[in-house]
Design a protein around this motif. Structure first.
Motif, PDB file in Angstrom:
ATOM      1  N   ALA A 190       1.024  -1.038   0.080  1.00  0.00           N
ATOM      2  CA  ALA A 190       0.066  -0.060  -0.016  1.00  0.00           C
ATOM      3  C   ALA A 190       0.925   1.026   0.179  1.00  0.00           C
ATOM      4  O   ALA A 190       2.015   1.240   0.459  1.00  0.00           O
ATOM      5  N   THR A 191       0.395   2.386  -0.690  1.00  0.00           N
ATOM      6  CA  THR A 191       1.152   3.608  -0.688  1.00  0.00           C
ATOM      7  C   THR A 191       1.737   3.900   0.594  1.00  0.00           C
ATOM      8  O   THR A 191       2.933   4.419   0.788  1.00  0.00           O
ATOM      9  N   ASP A 192       0.937   3.922   1.793  1.00  0.00           N
ATOM     10  CA  ASP A 192       1.374   4.447   3.011  1.00  0.00           C
ATOM     11  C   ASP A 192       2.324   3.553   3.743  1.00  0.00           C
ATOM     12  O   ASP A 192       2.991   3.869   4.708  1.00  0.00           O
ATOM     13  N   GLU A 193       2.487   2.403   3.122  1.00  0.00           N
ATOM     14  CA  GLU A 193       3.376   1.231   3.869  1.00  0.00           C
ATOM     15  C   GLU A 193       4.928   1.525   3.067  1.00  0.00           C
ATOM     16  O   GLU A 193       5.838   0.744   3.571  1.00  0.00           O
ATOM     17  N   LEU A 194       5.054   2.476   2.170  1.00  0.00           N
ATOM     18  CA  LEU A 194       6.323   3.055   1.732  1.00  0.00           C
ATOM     19  C   LEU A 194       6.958   4.382   2.186  1.00  0.00           C
ATOM     20  O   LEU A 194       6.144   5.041   2.333  1.00  0.00           O
ATOM     21  N   SER A 195       8.161   4.163   2.659  1.00  0.00           N
ATOM     22  CA  SER A 195       8.761   5.409   3.352  1.00  0.00           C
ATOM     23  C   SER A 195      10.106   5.709   2.864  1.00  0.00           C
ATOM     24  O   SER A 195      10.886   4.646   2.484  1.00  0.00           O
ATOM     25  N   PHE A 196      10.457   6.797   2.716  1.00  0.00           N
ATOM     26  CA  PHE A 196      11.890   7.236   2.190  1.00  0.00           C
ATOM     27  C   PHE A 196      12.856   7.640   3.326  1.00  0.00           C
ATOM     28  O   PHE A 196      12.282   8.454   4.443  1.00  0.00           O
ATOM     29  N   GLY A 197      14.217   7.538   3.425  1.00  0.00           N
ATOM     30  CA  GLY A 197      15.026   7.972   4.383  1.00  0.00           C
ATOM     31  C   GLY A 197      16.197   8.342   3.722  1.00  0.00           C
ATOM     32  O   GLY A 197      16.368   7.915   2.689  1.00  0.00           O
ATOM     33  N   PRO A 198      17.125   8.995   4.451  1.00  0.00           N
ATOM     34  CA  PRO A 198      18.342   9.356   3.826  1.00  0.00           C
ATOM     35  C   PRO A 198      19.059   8.016   3.511  1.00  0.00           C
ATOM     36  O   PRO A 198      20.084   8.399   2.525  1.00  0.00           O
ATOM     37  N   SER A 199      19.202   6.943   4.126  1.00  0.00           N
ATOM     38  CA  SER A 199      19.944   5.700   3.654  1.00  0.00           C
ATOM     39  C   SER A 199      19.360   4.577   4.305  1.00  0.00           C
ATOM     40  O   SER A 199      18.391   4.629   5.090  1.00  0.00           O
ATOM     41  N   THR A 200      19.291   3.411   3.870  1.00  0.00           N
ATOM     42  CA  THR A 200      19.030   2.075   4.343  1.00  0.00           C
ATOM     43  C   THR A 200      19.565   1.897   5.628  1.00  0.00           C
ATOM     44  O   THR A 200      18.939   1.474   6.642  1.00  0.00           O
ATOM     45  N   THR A 201      20.778   2.237   5.893  1.00  0.00           N
ATOM     46  CA  THR A 201      21.487   2.204   7.134  1.00  0.00           C
ATOM     47  C   THR A 201      20.770   3.094   8.197  1.00  0.00           C
ATOM     48  O   THR A 201      20.211   2.561   9.369  1.00  0.00           O
ATOM     49  N   GLN A 202      20.416   4.321   7.788  1.00  0.00           N
ATOM     50  CA  GLN A 202      19.729   5.316   8.871  1.00  0.00           C
ATOM     51  C   GLN A 202      18.234   4.422   9.135  1.00  0.00           C
ATOM     52  O   GLN A 202      17.603   4.325  10.022  1.00  0.00           O
ATOM     53  N   ASN A 203      17.513   4.218   7.916  1.00  0.00           N
ATOM     54  CA  ASN A 203      16.437   3.410   8.065  1.00  0.00           C
ATOM     55  C   ASN A 203      16.174   2.111   9.108  1.00  0.00           C
ATOM     56  O   ASN A 203      15.496   2.046   9.949  1.00  0.00           O
ATOM     57  N   THR A 204      17.050   1.450   8.792  1.00  0.00           N
ATOM     58  CA  THR A 204      17.435   0.183   9.701  1.00  0.00           C
ATOM     59  C   THR A 204      17.655   0.635  11.317  1.00  0.00           C
ATOM     60  O   THR A 204      17.091   0.206  12.142  1.00  0.00           O
ATOM     61  N   TYR A 205      18.480   1.606  11.265  1.00  0.00           N
ATOM     62  CA  TYR A 205      18.806   2.142  12.613  1.00  0.00           C
ATOM     63  C   TYR A 205      17.537   2.617  13.533  1.00  0.00           C
ATOM     64  O   TYR A 205      17.143   2.407  14.576  1.00  0.00           O
ATOM     65  N   VAL A 206      16.719   3.378  12.873  1.00  0.00           N
ATOM     66  CA  VAL A 206      15.474   4.022  13.372  1.00  0.00           C
ATOM     67  C   VAL A 206      14.517   2.806  13.539  1.00  0.00           C
ATOM     68  O   VAL A 206      13.913   2.858  14.673  1.00  0.00           O
ATOM     69  N   LEU A 207      14.466   1.898  12.588  1.00  0.00           N
ATOM     70  CA  LEU A 207      13.544   0.716  13.000  1.00  0.00           C
ATOM     71  C   LEU A 207      13.854  -0.081  14.000  1.00  0.00           C
ATOM     72  O   LEU A 207      13.060  -0.429  14.950  1.00  0.00           O
ATOM     73  N   ALA A 208      15.463  -0.177  14.347  1.00  0.00           N
ATOM     74  CA  ALA A 208      15.896  -1.077  15.339  1.00  0.00           C
ATOM     75  C   ALA A 208      15.482  -0.141  16.861  1.00  0.00           C
ATOM     76  O   ALA A 208      15.293  -0.912  17.769  1.00  0.00           O
ATOM     77  N   GLN A 209      15.492   0.957  16.787  1.00  0.00           N
ATOM     78  CA  GLN A 209      14.975   1.672  18.015  1.00  0.00           C
ATOM     79  C   GLN A 209      13.675   1.702  18.289  1.00  0.00           C
ATOM     80  O   GLN A 209      13.002   1.382  19.478  1.00  0.00           O
ATOM     81  N   ALA A 266       2.011  10.673  14.133  1.00  0.00           N
ATOM     82  CA  ALA A 266       1.879   9.243  14.600  1.00  0.00           C
ATOM     83  C   ALA A 266       0.960   8.485  13.873  1.00  0.00           C
ATOM     84  O   ALA A 266       1.057   7.239  13.470  1.00  0.00           O
ATOM     85  N   ASP A 267      -0.323   9.175  13.411  1.00  0.00           N
ATOM     86  CA  ASP A 267      -1.060   8.623  12.469  1.00  0.00           C
ATOM     87  C   ASP A 267      -0.761   8.186  11.112  1.00  0.00           C
ATOM     88  O   ASP A 267      -1.579   7.469  10.421  1.00  0.00           O
ATOM     89  N   SER A 268       0.447   8.960  10.749  1.00  0.00           N
ATOM     90  CA  SER A 268       0.836   8.663   9.243  1.00  0.00           C
ATOM     91  C   SER A 268       1.804   7.381   9.123  1.00  0.00           C
ATOM     92  O   SER A 268       2.794   7.763   9.758  1.00  0.00           O
ATOM     93  N   LEU A 269       1.368   6.236   8.812  1.00  0.00           N
ATOM     94  CA  LEU A 269       2.236   5.192   8.635  1.00  0.00           C
ATOM     95  C   LEU A 269       3.801   5.552   8.173  1.00  0.00           C
ATOM     96  O   LEU A 269       4.678   5.246   8.452  1.00  0.00           O
ATOM     97  N   TYR A 270       3.739   5.938   6.873  1.00  0.00           N
ATOM     98  CA  TYR A 270       4.962   6.358   6.211  1.00  0.00           C
ATOM     99  C   TYR A 270       5.808   7.456   6.996  1.00  0.00           C
ATOM    100  O   TYR A 270       7.185   7.743   6.478  1.00  0.00           O
ATOM    101  N   LYS A 271       5.403   8.307   8.093  1.00  0.00           N
ATOM    102  CA  LYS A 271       5.951   9.040   8.646  1.00  0.00           C
ATOM    103  C   LYS A 271       6.557   8.484   9.964  1.00  0.00           C
ATOM    104  O   LYS A 271       7.365   9.204  10.773  1.00  0.00           O
ATOM    105  N   ARG A 272       5.961   7.476  10.372  1.00  0.00           N
ATOM    106  CA  ARG A 272       6.478   6.947  11.878  1.00  0.00           C
ATOM    107  C   ARG A 272       7.735   6.661  12.081  1.00  0.00           C
ATOM    108  O   ARG A 272       8.122   6.620  13.090  1.00  0.00           O
ATOM    109  N   PHE A 273       8.570   6.252  10.964  1.00  0.00           N
ATOM    110  CA  PHE A 273       9.745   5.905  11.082  1.00  0.00           C
ATOM    111  C   PHE A 273      10.734   6.534  10.527  1.00  0.00           C
ATOM    112  O   PHE A 273      11.799   6.227   9.942  1.00  0.00           O
ATOM    113  N   THR A 274      10.554   7.917  10.082  1.00  0.00           N
ATOM    114  CA  THR A 274      11.379   8.954   9.581  1.00  0.00           C
ATOM    115  C   THR A 274      11.303  10.292  10.191  1.00  0.00           C
ATOM    116  O   THR A 274      10.693  11.194  10.071  1.00  0.00           O
TER     117      THR A 274
END
Length: 404
Positions: free
Chosen positions: A81-100, A249-257
């Motif tokens: 789904a569209t809201d399930e896709l998010s962008f970040g500065p790098s995959t390393t950064q995305n993984t780190y935020v997700l791990a937190q 918080a209610d926006s899925l694609y913004k929750r981890f960026t």
């Protein structure tokens, strides 16, 4: 259907760049050439749309619309789904935020499973959860083949909460059966996070069909700008604590960026969808979301045809050890070779022959160490994609004959 390589290369300005003539590019695993639609969109954004997006005036509305277009089209190609896709500065950064977020989701004593086949950017953030009292179990590779044995997995998953593993390794190259692994994980009620960085350059995965909860990859390795892209399925994304601003918080694609997006690069990422559609259409295939599957097949078929002769060539050399499978259909065209001298110096010796390649550990110290590679020497890595030609592979083998 045979890939029209001449048409493909015409979509990449690098191949008509005078300073790169006579150079065969075999460092694609570190970052691919950028396709023209991405460059054109980035240029247009910086020259016509470089304003704060989503404001009520013309240039701003166009800026926001182009950012939205990238998310909509790429999500559809990935089967999410569209809201399930998010962008970040790098995959390393995305993984780190997700791990937190996962750290807050878990409790001390809970267990996660990682592998030692990974690039450190994927496995490192998860291993650090041990500092919070999380038990970290390791799914280990076979030290001879570098591959993961699915038979080892059920015991590791028993009582675990999350499994993190690669679609394929950036040095081993073996393609893991993501759908099968995720199916096993679901029977143990274990969430799954897949690092697709080394696989995505060879065709966008149908994340919906794979059945994973998270899939990450890097746009700069899939012919796009320097962005990390993460698909996180809504069920898991809503379970995890918000890492963005509280009002998002209610926006899925913004929750981890937590950082603001790079507007221009997000907008330019739609150029990757442009390219996949054009690639499919040029070969008589569909446009829209279905183009990704057609492009994927064209890319893989072309790569496999070039990869097997290269694997046969290096496997016959007594002076090198091929890391990972020697059957092209079972791996990505990222070939790491353990050599008898310093691999970085060997790469430097290839440069005068017009071969652009790299040597070292490529942040894959864990799998290379597990396979007994001398880390003082590292590996020579030769990586290509669908735009590579037979002439370039022949150029490579001739150059290797001159330096090995």
């Amino acid at each position: 259907m045979t890939l029209d390589t001449a048409w493909v290369r015409a979509q990449f300005p690098a191949f008509s760049e005078a300073s790169l003539q006579g150079q065969a590019f075999f460092e694609n695993a570190g970052g691919s050439y950028t396709c023209r639609p991405v460059i054109d969109r980035l240029t247009r954004y910086y020259t016509q749309r470089k304003v704060q997006p989503y404001a009520p005036y013309g240039a701003s509305e166009l800026a926001g619309a182009e950012m939205d277009e990238a998310r909509v089209r790429l999500a559809a190609m990935l089967g999410v789904a569209t809201d399930e896709l998010s962008f970040g500065p790098s995959t390393t950064q995305n993984t780190y935020v997700l791990a937190q977020a996962v750290r807050e989701w878990l409790s001390p004593g809970d267990a996660i499973v990682v592998t030692n086949q990974d690039h450190e950017a994927n496995t490192g953030p998860w291993r650090r959860l041990a500092d919070a009292g999380i038990t970290v179990r390791e799914w280990q590779i076979d030290p001879e083949t570098g591959e993961l044995d699915p038979a080892d997995l059920p015991a590791l998953l028993d009582g675990a909460k999350l499994l993190c593993f690669p679609h394929c390794s950036n040095v081993v190259g073996a393609i893991n059966d993501v759908a099968a692994v995720c199916a096993v994980a679901r029977t143990h009620d274990v969430r799954t996070c897949v690092d697709g960085v080394s696989y995505a350059p060879h065709g966008f995965a149908d994340v919906g069909a794979l059945g994973c909860d998270v899939y990450l990859f890097s746009a700069y390795k899939t012919y796009g700008p320097h962005q990390g892209i993460m698909a996180i399925r809504e069920g898991f994304g809503r379970e995890l604590p918000n890492q963005g601003h509280f009002f998002n918080a209610d926006s899925l694609y913004k929750r981890f960026t937590p950082a603001g997006p790079d507007h221009a690069q997000v907008a330019a990422s739609a150029g990757m969808a442009d390219y996949m559609e054009a690639l499919s259409a040029h070969h008589g295939g569909p446009t829209g979301a279905a183009a990704a599957g057609q492009a994927h097949q064209l890319m893989r078929d072309a790569e496999v045809a070039l990869l097997q002769p290269l694997l046969d060539y290096v496997a016959a050399k007594n002076s090198v050890r091929v890391i990972g499978p020697t059957v092209a259909t079972r791996r990505a065209p990222t070939v790491a070779l353990a050599v008898q001298e310093n691999a970085e110096e060997l790469a430097a010796r290839l440069a005068p022959h017009g071969i652009m390649a790299g040597g070292g550990d490529f942040y894959a110290i864990r799998p290379l160490t597990a396979m007994g590679v001398d880390m003082d020497k590292g590996v020579l890595r030769l990586s290509f994609t669908h735009y590579t030609t037979k002439d370039e592979v022949d150029h490579l083998t001739t150059a290797l004959d001159g330096v090995l």
